[in-house]
Design an enzyme around this catalytic site. Sequence first.
Site, PDB file in Angstrom:
ATOM      1  N   CYS A   1       1.016  -1.052   0.181  1.00 27.01           N
ATOM      2  CA  CYS A   1      -0.121   0.127   0.215  1.00 27.01           C
ATOM      3  C   CYS A   1       1.218   0.745  -0.243  1.00 27.01           C
ATOM      4  CB  CYS A   1      -1.527  -0.275   1.081  1.00 27.01           C
ATOM      5  SG  CYS A   1      -1.452  -1.045   2.616  1.00 27.01           S
TER       6      CYS A   1
ATOM      7  N   ARG B   1       7.317 -10.954   5.873  1.00 26.48           N
ATOM      8  CA  ARG B   1       6.321 -10.638   7.289  1.00 26.48           C
ATOM      9  C   ARG B   1       7.691 -11.478   8.274  1.00 26.48           C
ATOM     10  NH1 ARG B   1       0.179  -9.126   6.771  1.00 26.48           N
ATOM     11  NH2 ARG B   1       0.982  -7.967   5.083  1.00 26.48           N
TER      12      ARG B   1
ATOM     13  N   GLN C   1       1.430 -11.242  -3.178  1.00 26.60           N
ATOM     14  CA  GLN C   1      -0.313 -10.686  -2.584  1.00 26.60           C
ATOM     15  C   GLN C   1      -0.713 -10.596  -3.932  1.00 26.60           C
ATOM     16  OE1 GLN C   1       0.217  -7.663   0.159  1.00 26.60           O
ATOM     17  NE2 GLN C   1      -0.682  -8.643   1.661  1.00 26.60           N
TER      18      GLN C   1
ATOM     19  N   ASP D   1      -2.677  -8.516  -5.115  1.00 25.85           N
ATOM     20  CA  ASP D   1      -3.152  -6.706  -3.773  1.00 25.85           C
ATOM     21  C   ASP D   1      -4.012  -5.667  -5.210  1.00 25.85           C
ATOM     22  OD1 ASP D   1      -3.246  -5.176  -1.799  1.00 25.85           O
ATOM     23  OD2 ASP D   1      -1.345  -5.042  -1.537  1.00 25.85           O
TER      24      ASP D   1
ATOM     25  N   HIS E   1      -5.341  -1.678  -4.923  1.00 27.90           N
ATOM     26  CA  HIS E   1      -5.790  -0.636  -4.032  1.00 27.90           C
ATOM     27  C   HIS E   1      -6.757   0.260  -5.173  1.00 27.90           C
ATOM     28  CE1 HIS E   1      -2.305  -2.078  -2.323  1.00 27.90           C
ATOM     29  NE2 HIS E   1      -3.199  -1.847  -0.717  1.00 27.90           N
TER      30      HIS E   1
ATOM     31  N   LYS F   1     -12.898  -4.424   7.677  1.00 19.22           N
ATOM     32  CA  LYS F   1     -12.761  -4.628   6.564  1.00 19.22           C
ATOM     33  C   LYS F   1     -14.013  -6.247   6.252  1.00 19.22           C
ATOM     34  CE  LYS F   1      -9.207  -8.037   9.812  1.00 19.22           C
ATOM     35  NZ  LYS F   1      -8.403  -8.479   8.966  1.00 19.22           N
TER      36      LYS F   1
ATOM     37  N   HIS G   1      -7.956  -1.403   0.366  1.00 23.98           N
ATOM     38  CA  HIS G   1      -7.207  -2.757   0.043  1.00 23.98           C
ATOM     39  C   HIS G   1      -8.393  -3.304  -0.450  1.00 23.98           C
ATOM     40  CE1 HIS G   1      -4.568  -0.244   2.572  1.00 23.98           C
ATOM     41  NE2 HIS G   1      -5.920   0.613   2.809  1.00 23.98           N
TER      42      HIS G   1
HETATM   43 ZN   LIG Z   1      -2.883  -2.224   1.139  1.00 29.31          ZN
END
Ligand SMILES: [Zn+2]
Length: 641
Positions: free
Chosen positions: A337, A366, A384, A386, A388, A472, A518
């Site tokens: 992000c 992580r 991910q 991912d 945004h 979320k 996200h």
């Molecule tokens: Zn994010």
Amino acid sequence: MISITLPDGSVREYDKGITSMQIALSISEGLARNVLAAEVNGEVWDASRSIEEDSSVKLLTWNDAKGKATYWHSSAHLLAEALEALYPGTKFGIGPAIETGFYYDVDFGDKPFSSDDFKKIEDKVIELAKAKNEYIRKPVSKADAIAYFTEKGDEYKLDLIKDLPDGSITFYTQGNFTDLCRGPHIPNTGAIKAVKLMSVAGAYWRGDESRKQLTRIYGVTYPKASELTDYLHLIEEAKKRDHRKLGKELELFAFSEKVGMGLPLWLPKGTALRERLTNFLQKAQVKSGYEQVITPHIGHKNLYVTSGHYEKYGADAFQPIKTPQEGEEFFLKPMNCPHHCEIYKTKPRSYKDLPVRLAEFGTVYRYEQSGELHGLTRVRGFTQDDAHLFCRPDQVKEEFKKVIDLVLYVFAALGFDSYTAQVSLRDPNNKTKYIGTDENWALAESAIIEAAAEKNLTTVVEYGEAAFYGPKLDFMVKDALGRKWQLGTIQVDYNLPERFELEYTGADNQKHRPVMIHRAPFGSLERFVAVLIEHCAGNFPLWLSPEQFIILPISEKYEDYAKKLSDELKDSDICGLIDFRDEKIGRKIRDAEVKKIPYMLIVGEKEATEGLVSVRRHGTGDLGSMSIEDFKKQIIKEITV
Ligand SMILES: [Zn+2]
Ligand SMILES: [Zn+2]
């Protein structure tokens, strides 16, 4: 008289001192037979305990998680009774319920113990269960409790009593066994009909390595023998489907200690599978107006100071990488992000440009403790799916709904037809855990709830489960074995745009803050592939299979025909391989079955001269012979479905 409020909101009057069991009996005898315990004003109680004041009461049965936990914990007492009968002098630590079943930590002294003793103990448990002994609660003074366990010579219970305030101590007795316990328990042992001891392990007393190691015995009980059989079958099936085992057999991924724990290596077949997944999602995303971006694997410390991640997670992350000259600090990126916020800022944005939807298959790192790592489901580096979405406040709900559509499209395409969604909101009693204003939280939370409702999603609301930067919606899928997995997530975020000072010019020609969403439908490719492997037991849908066919020539003579056939299929984007080994055809078929390759194409004299293929489908068997054209048509049809 006291008023008892039931979960449906109805209120009934009873004499003071009524028990939950008596309440159940006043409703129906059938219900009373199934009552294991009761939740009284939010606390789980014995069904036999008297209620002295106006209360709300929920009767708990096997169908309630708290009912099951009470049942399994009560089973631990019964296991202890059986152990004491069979091994006099055994000392007892603790015996809690766990997710499925229970354990008891015990000290057998110098007596040897192994799983060979399980059968004898199980028989004893069932014998004692049949006595239908009640679990009888008795408050005791601290002095009496100490006296009892001093005489019995159980230093573990004495160690536990030491920390308990006088006046709070209760004993429970069933049959010949008395335990120190705050309860609650089921009414009597008669409900325990089937038992299986699962395993035995060592466990330090109070988890302290400097103290004595006790023997931990894991078990599970059920109110019906058939339920135990089903459970044991499920465990067997889960073992066969374990993605770590199948991942190795199907040559999808591997781990290497030299590379580092929790860092998956994708092998060629696993990579092919993964690329098909990413291509599939990318295609759907392009249709939905997403733009693909690529960002580096590391980011300057300042990036994470700005985002707030440094303050929140810095100490628990992989520690920074430093440049040799300038002494600058960089972090392995834990999320994409902040990088995407900086992409948003590369040019001025107008209200007409929004939403801006930036997507990246971004690899993040992580830190997880080594003991927490597990196959592909808990790793230290993962990718991910991912994206945004930067939008105007008035676009949030619509965008959110579109993302829900995309997530459901993905689930449907991959055969996950059973799912639920969890709306994770802030803990209203602990607001300091979160960043952002109350007003923004209220806006974000209502957008999620409304979007989910308009999409007719079945949702549960959980307070205190939100991310620190926003509420979320998390999707949980049920796999073929009925196990639940958390996969995709969609999160509203009013905070990062604030921290990165993101702006757009409104119709009023003023500067405004965009809202960020996200989202990751798979969650991570690693976790998703793990779940997919276990869901379909390695029998991937044809369009995802790394090898869709294998050609099995009956002898060397037909290799040229096999090659011609293979080229023709590859020209139509159907991929596979040829088994050139000098093996009997039966052996070649068996090996292809083990590899779970969907189509086996057997070619010999007849096929080569007439331009045919003899087709076998994995798990189905012989489909007969057909022309190459017909086979191609069939496979293309299956892939497009
Ligand atoms: Zn994010
Ligand atoms: Zn207990």
